[in-house]
Design a protein around this motif. Structure first.
Motif, PDB file in Angstrom:
ATOM      1  N   SER A 409       0.818  -1.220   0.000  1.00  0.00           N
ATOM      2  CA  SER A 409       0.000   0.000   0.000  1.00  0.00           C
ATOM      3  C   SER A 409       0.849   1.266   0.000  1.00  0.00           C
ATOM      4  O   SER A 409       0.341   2.369  -0.209  1.00  0.00           O
ATOM      5  N   GLY A 410       2.159   1.125   0.255  1.00  0.00           N
ATOM      6  CA  GLY A 410       3.046   2.283   0.329  1.00  0.00           C
ATOM      7  C   GLY A 410       3.259   2.781   1.740  1.00  0.00           C
ATOM      8  O   GLY A 410       3.924   3.803   1.956  1.00  0.00           O
ATOM      9  N   SER A 411       2.709   2.075   2.718  1.00  0.00           N
ATOM     10  CA  SER A 411       2.834   2.493   4.117  1.00  0.00           C
ATOM     11  C   SER A 411       3.885   1.676   4.852  1.00  0.00           C
ATOM     12  O   SER A 411       4.254   0.580   4.426  1.00  0.00           O
ATOM     13  N   TYR A 412       4.339   2.240   5.951  1.00  0.00           N
ATOM     14  CA  TYR A 412       5.282   1.560   6.835  1.00  0.00           C
ATOM     15  C   TYR A 412       4.542   1.024   8.051  1.00  0.00           C
ATOM     16  O   TYR A 412       3.532   1.587   8.482  1.00  0.00           O
ATOM     17  N   SER A 413       5.065  -0.028   8.635  1.00  0.00           N
ATOM     18  CA  SER A 413       4.636  -0.412   9.973  1.00  0.00           C
ATOM     19  C   SER A 413       4.954   0.761  10.892  1.00  0.00           C
ATOM     20  O   SER A 413       6.004   1.405  10.754  1.00  0.00           O
ATOM     21  N   ALA A 414       4.055   1.096  11.836  1.00  0.00           N
ATOM     22  CA  ALA A 414       4.181   2.319  12.631  1.00  0.00           C
ATOM     23  C   ALA A 414       5.544   2.440  13.318  1.00  0.00           C
ATOM     24  O   ALA A 414       6.140   3.520  13.372  1.00  0.00           O
ATOM     25  N   ASP A 415       6.075   1.338  13.838  1.00  0.00           N
ATOM     26  CA  ASP A 415       7.357   1.370  14.535  1.00  0.00           C
ATOM     27  C   ASP A 415       8.536   1.529  13.584  1.00  0.00           C
ATOM     28  O   ASP A 415       9.661   1.738  14.027  1.00  0.00           O
ATOM     29  N   LEU A 416       8.277   1.428  12.283  1.00  0.00           N
ATOM     30  CA  LEU A 416       9.361   1.481  11.298  1.00  0.00           C
ATOM     31  C   LEU A 416       9.323   2.736  10.441  1.00  0.00           C
ATOM     32  O   LEU A 416      10.072   2.851   9.468  1.00  0.00           O
ATOM     33  N   VAL A 417       8.470   3.690  10.794  1.00  0.00           N
ATOM     34  CA  VAL A 417       8.407   4.950  10.054  1.00  0.00           C
ATOM     35  C   VAL A 417       9.762   5.651  10.145  1.00  0.00           C
ATOM     36  O   VAL A 417      10.347   5.778  11.220  1.00  0.00           O
ATOM     37  N   SER A 418      10.273   6.068   8.990  1.00  0.00           N
ATOM     38  CA  SER A 418      11.560   6.766   8.960  1.00  0.00           C
ATOM     39  C   SER A 418      11.423   8.066   8.192  1.00  0.00           C
ATOM     40  O   SER A 418      11.014   8.076   7.036  1.00  0.00           O
ATOM     41  N   MET A 419      11.771   9.172   8.867  1.00  0.00           N
ATOM     42  CA  MET A 419      11.700  10.484   8.230  1.00  0.00           C
ATOM     43  C   MET A 419      13.066  10.980   7.780  1.00  0.00           C
ATOM     44  O   MET A 419      13.197  12.090   7.281  1.00  0.00           O
ATOM     45  N   ASN A 420      14.100  10.147   7.994  1.00  0.00           N
ATOM     46  CA  ASN A 420      15.450  10.629   7.683  1.00  0.00           C
ATOM     47  C   ASN A 420      15.947  10.168   6.315  1.00  0.00           C
ATOM     48  O   ASN A 420      17.139  10.203   6.041  1.00  0.00           O
ATOM     49  N   THR A 421      15.025   9.715   5.472  1.00  0.00           N
ATOM     50  CA  THR A 421      15.377   9.384   4.094  1.00  0.00           C
ATOM     51  C   THR A 421      14.589  10.282   3.150  1.00  0.00           C
ATOM     52  O   THR A 421      13.548  10.842   3.511  1.00  0.00           O
ATOM     53  N   SER A 422      15.084  10.423   1.948  1.00  0.00           N
ATOM     54  CA  SER A 422      14.436  11.275   0.960  1.00  0.00           C
ATOM     55  C   SER A 422      13.140  10.627   0.469  1.00  0.00           C
ATOM     56  O   SER A 422      13.168   9.554  -0.138  1.00  0.00           O
ATOM     57  N   LYS A 423      12.011  11.273   0.762  1.00  0.00           N
ATOM     58  CA  LYS A 423      10.714  10.759   0.323  1.00  0.00           C
ATOM     59  C   LYS A 423      10.663  10.664  -1.198  1.00  0.00           C
ATOM     60  O   LYS A 423      10.131   9.712  -1.767  1.00  0.00           O
TER      61      LYS A 423
END
Length: 493
Positions: A409-423
């Motif tokens: 679906s394009g989503s991450y598991s909540a504990d694996l969300v990463s904001m430090n990579t280029s979207k």
């Protein structure tokens, strides 16, 4: 409305805690700006950490009662910490509660804070998380001394988790705690520990250069920053000579001796809980750290073994055998397929992991698949090193280069969300496309594809052949963590 205000108005759940924690991540743009500016950690990082500690109601001296084993290094520090914790748990009659703080996590962030080998529960994570959140909301700092620490502000992701680990272990009454350094040592947030019970340095290598420096000397200087006055310090015996020299200098500065640990011959005859020939070095270091800890706490009278022929106590061997550390030279059998998993993400670690896989692949008649990603480091160099280490006689029937996105679906598991990579890079699959091109250059093979998620990659592998497959998964602990989450979902269906 600010997140902190919102959290006061609603019932607080584990999901609330994870969402709040994820809000503390640095985004990709900020990280790149820091790298380009050449900003490195400095003494202010430690001063700020001590101030955060004050604001949640402690002093660094309070943590001395945790009897901390402090471990740093470039490769193997997490495995060393796991081995050490497992050994200490075998003395449960004297050490009923052994804490373990590591990073990163694989499936769930709770894995970073363990007691007796088990991640703390969602309820305890939530309770202690918001204990800290509330204390930080209700306290303030001198803006003259700490201009970034305004009322209601919070530390970054890793610092917050470090605070949470201290608070958890103190509240739970842990008898000894093993702490893995995050990055470096001198200015790492774990280095507010004033009086650890023992210190260890696993194998040094080149990594995190934007924070630690470009040379082994600079990196060794940072790692040696965990040494404390008079506290026993140990390191593996195969350190780079220049790095070892700097470590010894740092130990001398802290009025302690650095002892080199041999690889114990006895380990050739026991099955370690973490596979891989190179783990014998980490296990040997863990033995010395654990024995020193037990000796300092008057639990045993044994001398710290420093000869390769040394005989190891039965409980020590039991602890090494029972160590469980997912994502490191891990083998998982699923149906007709066998997955060989190691989240190696540095040149040294991918060389070690690939030697491990090569030893398996040479004996196997199964078709082979490579599943690889590395989103933030020099992925091409890692892939080149992987290919060189495996050798041309290891021929993959398919190479899959996936993002670390968990679900189709394009989503991450909540504990694996990463904001430090280029979207943008993730969405455009630019890293993965570049890796396909690099693989074609390295192998001359067109048997390489890109997938936008880990779940998609797994589905392609499962339908690739009706014959048994060997799948080598490496390049990123985030990739490995997402894979284990996908496995968990399919197992529960």
């Amino acid at each position: 409305m600010k997140l902190s205000s919102t959290l006061k108005m609603v019932s607080r759940t584990y999901d609330d805690a994870i969402n709040a924690l994820n809000s503390l991540q640095s985004n990709y743009a900020n990280i790149m700006a820091i790298r380009e500016a050449g900003i490195r950690k400095n003494e202010m990082s430690i001063l700020e950490m001590k101030e955060w500690v004050r604001r949640i109601g402690y002093t660094p001296t309070d943590f001395n009662k945790l009897n901390v084993v402090h471990i740093t290094g470039t490769k193997g520090k997490g495995s060393t910490a796991a081995f050490t914790s497992s050994i200490l748990q075998k003395y449960h009659e004297k050490l009923p509660k052994v804490g373990l703080y590591t990073s990163p996590h694989l499936r769930t962030v709770r894995e970073r804070i363990r007691i007796n080998g088990e991640p703390i529960s969602e309820d305890k994570f939530t309770k202690y998380f918001f204990d800290i959140w509330n204390r930080l909301d209700s306290t303030s700092s001198s803006l003259e001394k700490f201009p970034h620490m305004v009322l209601g502000s919070k530390p970054g992701y890793f610092k917050y988790l470090t605070l949470l680990s201290f608070h958890t272990f103190m509240q739970e009454g842990c008898d000894s705690c093993v702490y893995e350094v995050g990055i470096g040592g001198e200015y790492d947030s774990t280095n507010i520990i004033e009086k650890p019970i023992s210190c260890g340095v696993s194998l040094l290598g080149i990594d995190h250069t934007y924070l630690l420096g470009d040379t082994i000397n600079e990196i060794a200087w940072n790692k040696g920053g965990i040494f404390k006055n008079g506290i026993p310090a140990f390191t593996v015996c195969d350190q780079p000579p220049k790095g070892l020299e700097i470590l010894k200098q740092r130990a001398s500065e802290r009025n302690t001796d650095l002892k080199e640990v041999p690889v114990f011959e006895e380990l050739n005859h026991i099955p370690l809980g973490i596979a891989g020939e190179f783990q014998k070095s980490n296990a040997s270091l863990a033995v010395c750290l654990a024995v020193q800890t037990l000796k300092s706490l008057n639990i045993i009278n044994d001398k710290v073994p420093l000869h390769k022929e040394s005989r190891l106590p039965a409980k020590i061997i039991e602890g090494l055998k029972d160590t469980n550390w997912e994502g490191r030279c891990q083998t998982i059998k699923k149906g007709r397929n066998t997955w060989y998993i190691d989240g190696a993400h540095t040149i040294d670690s991918i060389s070690a992991a690939s030697r491990w896989y090569r030893s398996i692949a040479l004996k196997s008649k199964n078709k082979q698949i490579l599943l690889f990603n590395q989103q933030t480091r020099d992925a091409s160099k890692l892939l080149e090193n992987l290919r060189y280490t495996l050798g041309e006689d290891i021929d993959f029937d398919l190479a899959i280069f996936s993002t670390n996105v968990t679900w189709e679906s394009g989503s991450y598991s909540a504990d694996l969300v990463s904001m430090n990579t280029s979207k943008e890079e993730v969405e455009n699959l630019s890293v993965q496309q570049a890796l396909v091109n690099e693989w074609k250059k390295l192998t001359g093979s067109n048997r390489a594809i890109v997938t936008s998620s880990i779940e998609t990659a797994v589905k392609k592998i499962e339908t690739f052949s009706e014959e048994p497959l060997d799948i080598y998964v490496t390049g990123s602990l985030h990739l490995v963590g997402g894979l284990l989450v996908v496995f968990d979902k399919t197992a529960s269906v």
